[in-house]
Scaffold this active site. Structure first.
Site, PDB file in Angstrom:
ATOM      1  N   HIS A  57      45.893  34.189  35.364  1.00 44.01           N
ATOM      2  CA  HIS A  57      44.861  33.387  36.027  1.00 44.01           C
ATOM      3  C   HIS A  57      43.752  34.270  36.593  1.00 44.01           C
ATOM      4  CE1 HIS A  57      47.702  30.171  35.642  1.00 44.01           C
ATOM      5  NE2 HIS A  57      48.582  30.759  36.424  1.00 44.01           N
ATOM      6  N   LYS A 105      50.414  28.343  45.797  1.00 44.98           N
ATOM      7  CA  LYS A 105      50.032  27.187  44.983  1.00 44.98           C
ATOM      8  C   LYS A 105      51.284  26.333  44.750  1.00 44.98           C
ATOM      9  CE  LYS A 105      48.067  29.224  41.355  1.00 44.98           C
ATOM     10  NZ  LYS A 105      48.657  30.548  41.606  1.00 44.98           N
ATOM     11  N   ASP A 110      57.091  29.017  42.539  1.00 45.18           N
ATOM     12  CA  ASP A 110      56.362  29.753  43.576  1.00 45.18           C
ATOM     13  C   ASP A 110      56.831  29.346  44.968  1.00 45.18           C
ATOM     14  OD1 ASP A 110      54.739  31.308  41.913  1.00 45.18           O
ATOM     15  OD2 ASP A 110      53.177  29.786  41.778  1.00 45.18           O
ATOM     16  N   HIS A 219      48.421  26.047  33.326  1.00 43.40           N
ATOM     17  CA  HIS A 219      49.392  26.646  32.407  1.00 43.40           C
ATOM     18  C   HIS A 219      49.462  25.838  31.134  1.00 43.40           C
ATOM     19  CE1 HIS A 219      50.650  27.169  36.625  1.00 43.40           C
ATOM     20  NE2 HIS A 219      50.767  28.425  36.255  1.00 43.40           N
TER      21      HIS A 219
END
Lengths: 332, 332
Positions: A57, A105, A110, A219
């Site tokens: 990213h 995020k 995560d 993604h």
């Protein structure tokens, strides 16, 4: 697979070597971990900001390490959350005694791994708190997410919470400001082409030559639907409809705009999108305080873009305007 | 053709509207002409810098209008030189009485039209001079060029001549500095995919899935040859061999490096290229003073990159480090 790479398994390591080589005045890499830390971290007495997630990213998140934004970025494998270990190392490396705020995020991996690292760091006596960014209005749940996904609006959280931390504010105040940004920002994107994860070697989805995906994730996760490609003006309006529907904006309100390229889309096209976004905001009598057009949160070589709208108040305007000096984001 | 556009014939106009909407604190558009001028131009007593050329290379050149770089950018149609008229208008709009220096990339159409505009402006009593940038070492003559082409090294000319102009230097001194940059900078690029001129609607060349073009130009002009795609390290070495062969660099010399994405290539890959470029320079005992990695001179949606190496001296280092504040290039 047409890419400038050497070994598909080592793209993140080699990218980080190239980043540190390029920007030694801003960043250093933690020995043994894929973590980029601010060169002069820890800054004693300042609350430290740590973000990160899967790689692919860029410039998010390593490009935002520096004065007025992040103290460290934890870089997972491509589109893969970093494990708790490097997150913990990042926390320890940049903690200047005033605590560490994690900006995460909203992806299941995560959230889990940053929370776990926080728990361990707290047991080691470091004051750690976190915020979760979920600015993407496209879908309520997605491939890797319970709830809304976090996308380019995260960069506004980095910028504004980072500026707040530079003022010497405490971790509770900074968290409150970060939460205000999160509650005030909405984003949505669309893709014209897929991307190729280097280790996979083939596109992560397919689109016909005439087709695009509305609301897809960074993604390549599915969005709301596919449709025939339309004009830039129609597409901008479609994104803005969904964003504005979800925000409480009134005539006279002020916003910041981010037109984010997912990687392959030229600046020319982003500016054409921006033109229509501005028109729509003006028709709604919304004042545009500041606009950012470029690549802020990309998706390997995907063609596409996202629009983020952040509702501002006096505090947010001041912090948005504060000096930032990082490899990929500078405010003078 | 998958693009975020409305009318292929109006992409430049709509892009400029989107740029001015995004960056009103930096730029304004001249009424009736596709020229972006510095908001506060003319700056009385300062030599003004004007550049430009065909569009499709954004952020070049409109993104470099602002403090410490350009006073105006003249934006032709996609990959097409602007005519003398808008160049003349740009000169007149930004002339602050100290003269105007034109920075022209070496393409036959650009050179002819900028020279013609200069002649007319001089007849109208404005002191105008120009420099021609020809940093591309790939080929000696090309589709649109007698002599070497001007590519991403031009951004170093904008930055350094722009900083010199801010010091209050006269036009002769600034020209001398610009010429020093031109004589000290070398670039070369390679492409993995073609690009599509909106009005044409189809790719401007074709490449097989396994193939790449070495030394191609920023309009898709042929380079030296095609070959099978190789590793990033091998490709970086190939570009650096040709660049270093053409420069007089010795152990202990200092350089600035620019790794430029042509549009579709992700930052991840540019950093992997940068890693090897740094290794090669270090092996040659060349000191790297500063590195720029990003999209500086693009080619619509082409996948590819170029490497530029600028040999520095004390003057150039000072000017490279001077503050610049433009939409696309900031030095704090």
């Amino acid at each position: 697979m047409k890419k400038f790479i050497n070994n598909p398994e080592r793209v993140v390591d080699e990218m980080l070597e190239g980043m540190v080589a390029a920007h030694p005045e801003y960043i250093r890499k933690l020995e043994g971990f894929n973590v980029l830390a601010r060169k002069n971290a820890p800054v004693i007495g300042k609350v430290a900001l740590v973000s990160g997630g899967g790689s692919g990213h860029e410039p998010a998140h390593g490009g935002y390490v520096g004065k007025g934004m992040l103290d460290a970025a934890v870089c997972g494998n491509v589109f893969t959350s970093p494990t708790p270990d490097p997150i913990l190392e990042a926390i320890k490396a940049v903690n200047g005694g005033a605590g560490v705020l994690l900006i995460v995020k909203n992806y299941t991996g995560d959230v889990m791994n940053f929370e776990m690292a926080r728990d361990i760091a707290e047991m080691e006596g470091i004051n750690v708190d976190y915020v979760i960014v979920n600015d993407d209005v496209a879908v309520e749940n997605s491939t890797y997410t319970a709830g809304r996904r976090g996308i380019a609006g995260t960069v506004f959280v980095h910028k504004i919470a980072g500026a707040k931390a530079e003022t010497g504010a405490g971790i509770k105040e900074i968290k409150a400001t970060a939460l205000k940004v999160i509650s005030n920002v909405r984003s949505m994107g669309m893709a014209l082409s897929p991307c190729i994860i280097p280790a996979a070697g083939k596109p992560n989805f397919t689109l016909l030559e005439s087709e695009m995906e509305i609301g897809m994730g960074i993604h390549g996760e599915p969005g709301t639907h596919r449709e025939k490609i339309r004009t830039a003006d129609e597409l901008a309006a479609q994104l803005m409809d969904k964003i504005l529907e979800d925000m409480s904006l009134h005539a006279g309100d002020e916003v910041a705009v981010m037109i984010n390229g997912l990687a392959a889309t030229p600046l020319m096209e982003l500016y054409i999108i921006n033109r229509r976004v501005h028109d729509i905001l003006k028709q709604n009598e919304i004042k545009i305080y500041k606009t950012f057009v470029g690549e802020f949160m990309t998706s390997l070589e995907m063609a596409g873009c996202s629009v983020s709208i952040l509702k501002l108040d006096d505090e947010l305007k001041l912090l948005l305007d504060a000096e930032a000096d990082t490899p990929a984001f500078k405010v003078i």
